[in-house]
Enzyme design. Structure first.
Site, PDB file in Angstrom:
ATOM      1  N   SER A   1       3.324  -4.350  -5.150  1.00 34.76           N
ATOM      2  CA  SER A   1       2.462  -4.894  -6.192  1.00 34.76           C
ATOM      3  C   SER A   1       2.100  -3.836  -7.236  1.00 34.76           C
ATOM      4  O   SER A   1       2.079  -2.641  -6.958  1.00 34.76           O
ATOM      5  CB  SER A   1       1.193  -5.465  -5.542  1.00 34.76           C
ATOM      6  OG  SER A   1       0.369  -6.063  -6.502  1.00 34.76           O
TER       7      SER A   1
ATOM      8  N   CYS B   1     -18.996 -10.063   4.945  1.00 34.45           N
ATOM      9  CA  CYS B   1     -20.124 -10.965   5.083  1.00 34.45           C
ATOM     10  C   CYS B   1     -19.625 -12.393   4.891  1.00 34.45           C
ATOM     11  O   CYS B   1     -19.211 -12.769   3.807  1.00 34.45           O
ATOM     12  CB  CYS B   1     -21.185 -10.630   4.043  1.00 34.45           C
ATOM     13  SG  CYS B   1     -22.729 -11.463   4.354  1.00 34.45           S
TER      14      CYS B   1
ATOM     15  N   GLN C   1       0.803  -1.236   0.000  1.00 32.36           N
ATOM     16  CA  GLN C   1       0.000   0.000   0.000  1.00 32.36           C
ATOM     17  C   GLN C   1       0.833   1.282   0.000  1.00 32.36           C
ATOM     18  O   GLN C   1       0.272   2.368  -0.161  1.00 32.36           O
ATOM     19  CB  GLN C   1      -0.960   0.016   1.196  1.00 32.36           C
ATOM     20  CG  GLN C   1      -2.166  -0.911   1.047  1.00 32.36           C
ATOM     21  CD  GLN C   1      -3.099  -0.532  -0.108  1.00 32.36           C
ATOM     22  OE1 GLN C   1      -3.019   0.556  -0.676  1.00 32.36           O
ATOM     23  NE2 GLN C   1      -3.974  -1.446  -0.459  1.00 32.36           N
TER      24      GLN C   1
ATOM     25  N   THR D   1       7.961 -19.237 -16.305  1.00 30.75           N
ATOM     26  CA  THR D   1       8.167 -18.255 -17.363  1.00 30.75           C
ATOM     27  C   THR D   1       7.553 -16.923 -16.946  1.00 30.75           C
ATOM     28  O   THR D   1       6.407 -16.869 -16.517  1.00 30.75           O
ATOM     29  CB  THR D   1       7.535 -18.742 -18.687  1.00 30.75           C
ATOM     30  OG1 THR D   1       8.132 -20.000 -19.010  1.00 30.75           O
ATOM     31  CG2 THR D   1       7.765 -17.753 -19.817  1.00 30.75           C
TER      32      THR D   1
HETATM   33  C1  LIG Z   1      -3.478  -5.710  -2.081  1.00 34.97           C
HETATM   34  C2  LIG Z   1      -2.567  -6.072  -0.970  1.00 34.97           C
HETATM   35  C3  LIG Z   1      -1.870  -7.297  -0.970  1.00 34.97           C
HETATM   36  C4  LIG Z   1      -2.075  -8.352  -2.022  1.00 34.97           C
HETATM   37  O1  LIG Z   1      -1.577  -7.946  -3.268  1.00 34.97           O
HETATM   38  P1  LIG Z   1      -2.143  -8.633  -4.611  1.00 34.97           P
HETATM   39  O2  LIG Z   1      -1.239  -8.131  -5.675  1.00 34.97           O
HETATM   40  O3  LIG Z   1      -3.559  -8.165  -4.765  1.00 34.97           O
HETATM   41  O4  LIG Z   1      -2.046 -10.123  -4.402  1.00 34.97           O
HETATM   42  C5  LIG Z   1      -1.001  -7.545   0.071  1.00 34.97           C
HETATM   43  N1  LIG Z   1      -0.822  -6.649   1.053  1.00 34.97           N
HETATM   44  C6  LIG Z   1      -1.450  -5.469   1.087  1.00 34.97           C
HETATM   45  C7  LIG Z   1      -1.185  -4.509   2.193  1.00 34.97           C
HETATM   46  C8  LIG Z   1      -2.358  -5.147   0.081  1.00 34.97           C
HETATM   47  O5  LIG Z   1      -3.000  -3.981   0.126  1.00 34.97           O
END
Ligand SMILES: *Cc1c(COP(=O)(O)O)cnc(C)c1O
Length: 385
Positions: free
Chosen positions: A198, A324, A178, A236
């Site tokens: 990510s 939920c 984040q 890959t």
């Molecule tokens: C979104 C998120 C993940 C997971 O990442 P993905 O690429 O969606 O698998 C892990 N940690 C945090 C803090 C995230 O916000």
């Protein structure tokens, strides 16, 4: 037609048009397998290495310290399992509010005989570095604490936790999904040994991410096969996605400073407007140590789902803190860990802003949200009189 306002950027983001353009050739003529020696393969390899350069440059690390994976979830799994399995046995320190990719990996490892300490957080979602220090045992093999929580946006004092880990020679993993590309991360100053980040949270494609592993950190592979990624992650490479990820990071490098200020101002405007128009609402997370675009709040005696669905009908996308599960609405584990009372926690709503949001978007939400909450409260059987 309604205005459409996307306020769920901590869940995912729209791919930047420049990123789409950068990816396209790699679905076309640059389709080769980057492990192949011929020109077709080498053209794909070139895209891969440009992306690795863009990302390692952004982080200020060596190219051989960056591993590409299939997502933040895989990066977290690889970091936590990879370090734990390299040691075979021992104790791990984490927090109660980690992403499930870390929490459930730790729980899985407990089932294999590893010991895990889940540190509590305070009312604003902060881990106390002194708690980390006190939790360390002679057999502690890993400390894993997230940089910012995706639900409430609280930014952890990783700059204080890292030196504690380093002093004791314990690897320090940070889930930076984040914060990467949103606020600065100084791997050396924070003494971070492994960092998950990510692509799809920063306007890149989904299904691709990275793990930084400091040179010398002992970590085994979790997925076995070919020689890819220096044998630390077989398979890959997803070349088009990795190329897009690299481009997304390059764009963040030039945009993130100004964008953080702009989003903080928009978010504060939204919160001030809601506070002035809606009674019985509280802010969740730290007032200042918080992700620029993140606003998590609780509306007392309202169910989150009603607000999320009501706003959806108005074209506004936000998320609920509650989940939920099998018909029962449960409060967010993050808010529970922060000690938010149940009558508040059930009404949590998260609005997370991003690069395409404008002042007009905020004005629109301030127009539609207050009457919606008022209507739900007037119909709610749980409302206190
Ligand atoms: C979104 C998120 C993940 C997971 O990442 P993905 O690429 O969606 O698998 C892990 N940690 C945090 C803090 C995230 O916000």
């Amino acid at each position: 037609m309604n205005r459409r306002v996307y306020l769920d950027h901590n869940a995912s983001t729209q791919v930047h048009p420049e990123v789409v353009a950068a990816m396209l050739p790699y679905f076309g003529e640059r389709f080769g397998n980057p492990s192949s020696v011929h020109a077709f393969g080498q053209e794909a390899r070139e895209g891969l290495e440009i992306a690795r350069e863009q990302i390692s440059h952004f982080l200020g690390v060596g190219k051989d310290e960056v591993i590409f994976t299939s997502g933040g979830t895989e990066s977290d799994n690889l970091a936590v399992k990879g370090v734990a399995w390299a040691r075979g046995t021992g104790h791990i320190i984490t927090s109660e509010i980690e992403h499930h990719a870390v929490l459930r990996t730790c729980q899985f490892l407990e089932g294999q005989g590893f010991a895990v300490t889940y540190l509590p957080v305070d009312g604003e979602g902060l881990v106390d570095p002194d708690d980390v220090r006190r939790a360390i045992r002679p057999d502690t093999i890993l400390i894993t604490i997230m940089h910012a929580n995706s639900e409430v946006g609280t930014v952890q004092p990783v700059e204080a936790i890292g030196p504690i880990a380093r002093e004791r020679g314990i690897p320090f993993h940070v889930d930076g999904v984040q914060t990467f590309g949103k606020i600065p991360i100084d791997l050396d100053r924070f003494r971070i040994d492994l960092l998950s980040f990510s692509s799809h949270k920063i306007y890149g494609p989904k299904g691709v991410a990275g793990l930084y592993v400091r040179k010398g950190t002992k970590m085994v592979a979790v997925q076995h096969g070919g020689e890819h990624e220096r044998r630390r992650r077989a398979g890959t490479e997803n070349v088009p996605a990795i190329v897009g990820f690299g481009k997304a990071v390059e764009i963040r490098a030039r945009e993130m400073g100004a964008e953080a200020l702009r989003l903080t101002a928009l978010r504060n405007k939204l919160w001030a407007g809601i506070g002035a128009r809606v009674p019985e609402v509280r802010l969740n997370g730290h007032p200042t140590r918080r992700l620029p675009g993140t606003l998590n709040m609780c509306f007392r005696n309202v169910e989150s789902e009603s607000i999320v669905l009501g706003l959806d009908l108005k074209g506004v996308g936000v998320s609920a803190g509650s989940a939920c599960t099998s018909g029962n609405v449960e409060p967010s584990y993050v808010l529970v860990a922060m000690g938010v009372p149940l009558d508040w926690a059930m009404g949590s709503v998260r609005a997370t802003l991003g690069r395409e949001n404008t002042e007009e978007d905020i004005d629109y939400v301030l127009e539609v949200l207050p009457p919606l909450v008022e209507r739900i409260r007037s119909l709610s059987p749980t409302a206190v009189s």
